[in-house]
Design a protein around this motif. Structure first.
Motif, PDB file in Angstrom:
ATOM      1  N   TYR A  46       0.749  -1.228   0.048  1.00  0.00           N
ATOM      2  CA  TYR A  46       0.013   0.039   0.073  1.00  0.00           C
ATOM      3  C   TYR A  46       1.056   1.209  -0.119  1.00  0.00           C
ATOM      4  O   TYR A  46       0.444   2.227  -0.498  1.00  0.00           O
ATOM      5  N   LEU A  49       2.027   1.422  -3.622  1.00  0.00           N
ATOM      6  CA  LEU A  49       0.742   1.541  -4.550  1.00  0.00           C
ATOM      7  C   LEU A  49       0.344   3.231  -4.345  1.00  0.00           C
ATOM      8  O   LEU A  49       0.108   3.903  -5.323  1.00  0.00           O
ATOM      9  N   ARG A  50       0.220   3.615  -3.059  1.00  0.00           N
ATOM     10  CA  ARG A  50      -0.176   5.091  -2.986  1.00  0.00           C
ATOM     11  C   ARG A  50       0.857   6.080  -3.577  1.00  0.00           C
ATOM     12  O   ARG A  50       0.355   7.135  -4.014  1.00  0.00           O
ATOM     13  N   LEU A  52       2.844   5.719  -5.826  1.00  0.00           N
ATOM     14  CA  LEU A  52       2.769   5.682  -7.459  1.00  0.00           C
ATOM     15  C   LEU A  52       1.587   6.126  -8.004  1.00  0.00           C
ATOM     16  O   LEU A  52       1.527   6.779  -8.962  1.00  0.00           O
ATOM     17  N   MET A  53       0.445   5.999  -7.345  1.00  0.00           N
ATOM     18  CA  MET A  53      -0.896   6.420  -7.604  1.00  0.00           C
ATOM     19  C   MET A  53      -1.027   8.117  -7.583  1.00  0.00           C
ATOM     20  O   MET A  53      -1.945   8.682  -7.977  1.00  0.00           O
ATOM     21  N   PRO A 149      10.759   3.162  -2.056  1.00  0.00           N
ATOM     22  CA  PRO A 149      12.035   3.985  -2.809  1.00  0.00           C
ATOM     23  C   PRO A 149      11.745   5.052  -3.621  1.00  0.00           C
ATOM     24  O   PRO A 149      12.836   5.267  -4.589  1.00  0.00           O
ATOM     25  N   ASP A 150      10.851   5.918  -3.360  1.00  0.00           N
ATOM     26  CA  ASP A 150      10.808   7.280  -4.459  1.00  0.00           C
ATOM     27  C   ASP A 150      11.998   7.997  -3.941  1.00  0.00           C
ATOM     28  O   ASP A 150      12.243   8.230  -2.717  1.00  0.00           O
TER      29      ASP A 150
ATOM     30  N   TRP B  48       6.111  -2.162  -9.575  1.00  0.00           N
ATOM     31  CA  TRP B  48       5.686  -1.066  -8.790  1.00  0.00           C
ATOM     32  C   TRP B  48       7.022  -0.225  -8.149  1.00  0.00           C
ATOM     33  O   TRP B  48       7.188   0.897  -8.557  1.00  0.00           O
ATOM     34  N   SER B  51       9.001   1.662 -11.108  1.00  0.00           N
ATOM     35  CA  SER B  51       8.154   2.931 -11.441  1.00  0.00           C
ATOM     36  C   SER B  51       8.445   4.016 -10.353  1.00  0.00           C
ATOM     37  O   SER B  51       8.864   4.910 -10.571  1.00  0.00           O
ATOM     38  N   LEU B  52       8.639   3.500  -9.284  1.00  0.00           N
ATOM     39  CA  LEU B  52       8.582   4.558  -8.254  1.00  0.00           C
ATOM     40  C   LEU B  52      10.059   4.901  -7.915  1.00  0.00           C
ATOM     41  O   LEU B  52      10.075   6.209  -7.547  1.00  0.00           O
ATOM     42  N   PHE B 147       4.632   1.969 -15.073  1.00  0.00           N
ATOM     43  CA  PHE B 147       3.729   0.796 -14.673  1.00  0.00           C
ATOM     44  C   PHE B 147       2.485   1.261 -13.979  1.00  0.00           C
ATOM     45  O   PHE B 147       2.595   2.207 -13.173  1.00  0.00           O
ATOM     46  N   LYS B 148       1.436   0.495 -14.295  1.00  0.00           N
ATOM     47  CA  LYS B 148       0.195   0.856 -13.383  1.00  0.00           C
ATOM     48  C   LYS B 148       0.546   0.283 -12.034  1.00  0.00           C
ATOM     49  O   LYS B 148       1.270  -0.437 -11.701  1.00  0.00           O
ATOM     50  N   PRO B 149      -0.156   1.270 -11.143  1.00  0.00           N
ATOM     51  CA  PRO B 149      -1.316   2.266 -11.389  1.00  0.00           C
ATOM     52  C   PRO B 149      -0.744   3.705 -11.234  1.00  0.00           C
ATOM     53  O   PRO B 149      -1.469   4.454 -11.079  1.00  0.00           O
ATOM     54  N   ASP B 150       0.610   3.748 -11.984  1.00  0.00           N
ATOM     55  CA  ASP B 150       0.946   5.300 -12.329  1.00  0.00           C
ATOM     56  C   ASP B 150      -0.243   6.013 -13.342  1.00  0.00           C
ATOM     57  O   ASP B 150      -0.391   5.227 -14.461  1.00  0.00           O
ATOM     58  N   PRO B 151      -0.697   6.955 -12.876  1.00  0.00           N
ATOM     59  CA  PRO B 151      -1.697   7.620 -13.663  1.00  0.00           C
ATOM     60  C   PRO B 151      -1.358   7.875 -15.188  1.00  0.00           C
ATOM     61  O   PRO B 151      -2.148   7.954 -16.113  1.00  0.00           O
ATOM     62  N   PHE B 176      -5.328  -3.564  -7.287  1.00  0.00           N
ATOM     63  CA  PHE B 176      -4.494  -2.467  -7.376  1.00  0.00           C
ATOM     64  C   PHE B 176      -4.920  -1.688  -8.518  1.00  0.00           C
ATOM     65  O   PHE B 176      -4.812  -0.414  -8.859  1.00  0.00           O
ATOM     66  N   ALA B 179      -8.083   0.073  -8.260  1.00  0.00           N
ATOM     67  CA  ALA B 179      -8.098   1.399  -7.665  1.00  0.00           C
ATOM     68  C   ALA B 179      -7.451   2.299  -8.162  1.00  0.00           C
ATOM     69  O   ALA B 179      -7.867   3.520  -8.394  1.00  0.00           O
ATOM     70  N   GLY B 180      -6.126   2.117  -9.222  1.00  0.00           N
ATOM     71  CA  GLY B 180      -5.420   3.211 -10.050  1.00  0.00           C
ATOM     72  C   GLY B 180      -6.310   3.613 -11.088  1.00  0.00           C
ATOM     73  O   GLY B 180      -6.377   4.752 -11.406  1.00  0.00           O
ATOM     74  N   ARG B 183      -9.186   5.755  -9.464  1.00  0.00           N
ATOM     75  CA  ARG B 183      -8.616   7.193  -9.141  1.00  0.00           C
ATOM     76  C   ARG B 183      -8.311   7.932 -10.314  1.00  0.00           C
ATOM     77  O   ARG B 183      -8.613   9.397 -10.576  1.00  0.00           O
ATOM     78  N   LEU B 221      -7.516   1.015  -0.791  1.00  0.00           N
ATOM     79  CA  LEU B 221      -6.655   2.126  -1.408  1.00  0.00           C
ATOM     80  C   LEU B 221      -7.665   3.374  -1.817  1.00  0.00           C
ATOM     81  O   LEU B 221      -7.258   4.302  -2.235  1.00  0.00           O
TER      82      LEU B 221
END
Lengths: 246, 246
Positions: A46, A49-50, A52-53, A149-150, B48, B51-52, B147-151, B176, B179-180, B183, B221
């Protein structure tokens, strides 16, 4: 390059995230072990994912949401009578056995924490475990509104401590955190808590071993630790060899 | 608002990610089930985390790295004799039982895929399963280098199909992704494959059930699906009720 600060991850590195198990078992009976492992895995998911979203909220509600998911998943209603005490335990997790001794051995260095925890959670943790005075700063990723890891999280260290990335020894047991910190530019020591554990004989593994298999190994994310040690007490001799500044 | 396009997730939604199991068991013996579950969980984690971290590479090497981690984790050397056939199987995963029928039922609508898969992987998948002609576009997140869930991934749909987010019904079995997508602003249908499955009696669950407990429930989420269905074949009646355009 001289090491001018040692920065620790908190959950899993200094503090034992498995120390919720006995309370989970008390509250959830035979499902306590399962809840313990799902909860930690979902908590990490979470956070990733949060972030990343682009939908950050601090680690306290993230941890609660992960707990509620985990309880529902195993068929336990996430009532306050179960969730509240488990959440409260997260504010007083046990230090890993050797953590206090290791921190004392390094007390002449500049020590700090960089953690996903919210300021409230981290303040409670270091006070309850009696180590608050040992750190120059307790840095919450909340200052960056992102989770590790942002890179924005690791960038907080320079602002907080006035040291450049290459002057930091970053210490984590979490493989994803090792990769993120290394990619950012820190020197990184990986506390490899699963070192020496045996591979499973077959697929017949329970939740605790499955968790260890998921989280124990070196992550294949393209960035390797500079140093691998089995315990935090191996850091002081490492720092002596590296010629870290006091 | 009229639905003008139906956009499907691929892995887990149209294609059965568990269909690597028999080959994994052939190649890894009694550890095949364990490798199957670790591999998929790590594949998602690595997407994830990369991407992060701002360290994108496409889903093919990410999938390979996840496989290598999983094999090492259970004590199997990730030799090409094991990795190559398993990776090759990822190019011809089985469609879920009802997927072909469901797609045929919706053939008068504009259908597309939005997937983490690389263009190479997705091309191979839709060709090997004989459904390439059913889709207006096969959109890989590789176009966004995230990668998803990146908008940024969901934003590719408007560019590719010329439809606004609120005109899209996005279909995924992955919580996930639900949720993405929600959102981001899509109307979302969650294919709840774990619907009706029983909660475990205690902590004594093996890897397949642990995987289901991790991935089967509704993610906490903050964004819920508009529609929950158990199977893809429930979508055509749903579209009729919603008054989707042909």
């Amino acid at each position: 390059m001289t090491i001018r600060a040692i920065v620790f991850d908190a959950y899993g590195t200094l503090y034992d995230v498995q120390s919720v198990r006995s309370l989970a078992t008390e509250l959830c009976g035979g499902k306590g072990e399962l809840v313990t492992q799902l909860w930690r895995l979902k908590q990490l998911e979470y956070s990733w994912l949060r972030s990343l979203m682009g939908d950050y909220e601090d680690f306290w509600p993230v941890t609660r949401a992960a707990l509620e998911f985990s309880l529902r998943s195993v068929g336990v209603e996430p009532d306050p009578s179960i969730c509240d005490p488990l959440m409260h335990k997260y504010l007083s997790l046990d230090l890993h056995d050797e953590a206090r001794q290791a921190l004392d051995q390094m007390s002449e260095h500049k020590l700090a924490i960089l953690s996903n925890g919210s300021p409230m959670m981290l303040d409670a943790l270091v006070v309850s475990s009696g180590v608050a005075d040992l750190f120059t700063d307790i840095i919450s990723v909340d200052r960056a509104k992102a989770f590790k890891p942002d890179p924005a999280c690791y960038a907080l260290v320079e602002v907080a401590l006035g040291v450049r990335p290459e002057e930091v020894l970053f210490v984590s047991s979490n493989g994803f955190d090792v990769a993120g910190a290394k990619r950012f530019g820190f020197r990184v020591a990986w506390i490899e808590r699963a070192q020496g554990m045996l591979a499973p004989a077959n697929s017949d593994v329970g939740p605790a071993e499955f968790y260890r298999l998921m989280r124990g190994g070196e992550e294949q994310l393209g960035h390797q630790a500079d140093h691998r040690v089995a315990r935090l007490t191996e850091l002081a001799p490492l720092l002596a060899r590296l010629g870290a500044s006091s």
